[in-house]
Design an enzyme around this catalytic site. Structure first.
Site: not given
Length: 290
Positions: A25, A144, A164, A184, A289
């Site tokens: 993108r 947990r 991110c 990600r 970027a």
């Protein structure tokens, strides 16, 4: 020698030698690999790169902006001379613009001016993420279900840049605090060194206020990439690594008197934290970027 430098530089080398060039993108191609994972023992070595200089003040303040101040207001960072989010700041008209062309990339409600929208610190505050984590670490060590997710579908449409580093999972084993972080998408030259050091600091802060030892930091990445205009800088760093190896990792000092996460100083001076014995091979400038 610093193990983190070896892991990091090996990853960069793998991306450059085996990765695939793709469009994205931003309009600037990347060289990417689909996934990677590594583990660091933060109790044994504080991870901060020595093959290039990392500015820990900026890194820690961004982390505290998210998890302690729980803010999405870019001015909080700017007041502390941290400008890493300037390019994602919504202006007074509600516009997020391309910093080079002035083109409006997205329009938001003007009430979101000077923020990055409903992302990062906004999500932490709205969902009480850090408070629930600390309470669990202090009161139910066997828990947990300590998943801290910055990826909330209800907030996606009004976020300038969805998180991110989007989640972390925390556990206590043998009195040690461990975390697994999921990312990600990862700008390996610029984002990853900051992010790893940030979460290592967060680990040590939470361990201190919860009276725990510090354990392992696992890190998984989906889409680990290097922008093509960053290759020259990475090659310089790899050259340093091949020729000189790395320096010994420094020690992170936290003010031992701080017993409450919210009491760690988040002023421009960052008074409750410092690096001791940090040797590095100098700065390497690489473009970001938008």
């Amino acid at each position: 020698m610093a193990k983190w430098d070896d892991i990091y530089c090996s990853l960069c080398e793998t991306i450059l030698t085996t990765g695939t060039r793709v469009h994205n993108r931003t309009g600037i191609d990347t060289i990417k690999i689909p996934s990677t994972h590594f583990q660091l023992d933060v109790g044994q070595e504080f991870p901060i790169l020595t093959t290039k200089q990392l500015f820990i003040r900026q890194a820690v303040l961004e982390m505290l902006w998210i998890y302690q101040a729980q803010s999405n207001d870019v001015r909080w960072l700017q007041e502390r001379n941290v400008h890493i989010w300037d390019e994602w700041e919504i202006d007074e008209n509600g516009d997020w613009k391309d910093v080079k062309t002035g083109k409006v990339l997205r329009h938001f409600d003007p009430s979101m001016a000077h923020t990055i929208g409903t992302a990062y610190g906004y999500v932490v505050k709205k969902y009480g993420l850090i408070d629930r984590l600390i309470q669990s670490l202090q009161e139910t060590p066997e828990d947990r279900r300590r998943v801290v997710s910055l990826w909330q579908d209800a907030e996606m449409e009004t976020a300038v840049l969805p998180s991110c580093v989007w989640s972390s999972e925390w556990d206590i084993t043998d009195g040690k605090l461990n975390v697994w972080v999921h990312q990600r998408s990862c700008d390996v030259p610029l984002g990853l060194p900051f992010n790893v050091t940030q979460y290592a600091v967060l680990m040590k802060m939470l361990a201190q206020v919860c009276h725990l030892e510090v354990g392992t930091l696992d890190w998984s990445i989906k889409d680990a990439h290097i922008y093509v205009n960053q290759i020259e800088g990475i090659q310089e760093q790899l050259s340093r690594w091949h020729e000189n190896g790395s320096y010994e990792a420094p020690t992170l000092w936290l003010n031992p008197k701080v017993e409450d996460f919210y009491q760690f100083d988040n002023s421009k001076e960052l008074k409750d934290i410092r690096l001791e014995g940090y040797r590095h091979m100098g700065k390497i400038s690489m473009p970001i970027a938008q």
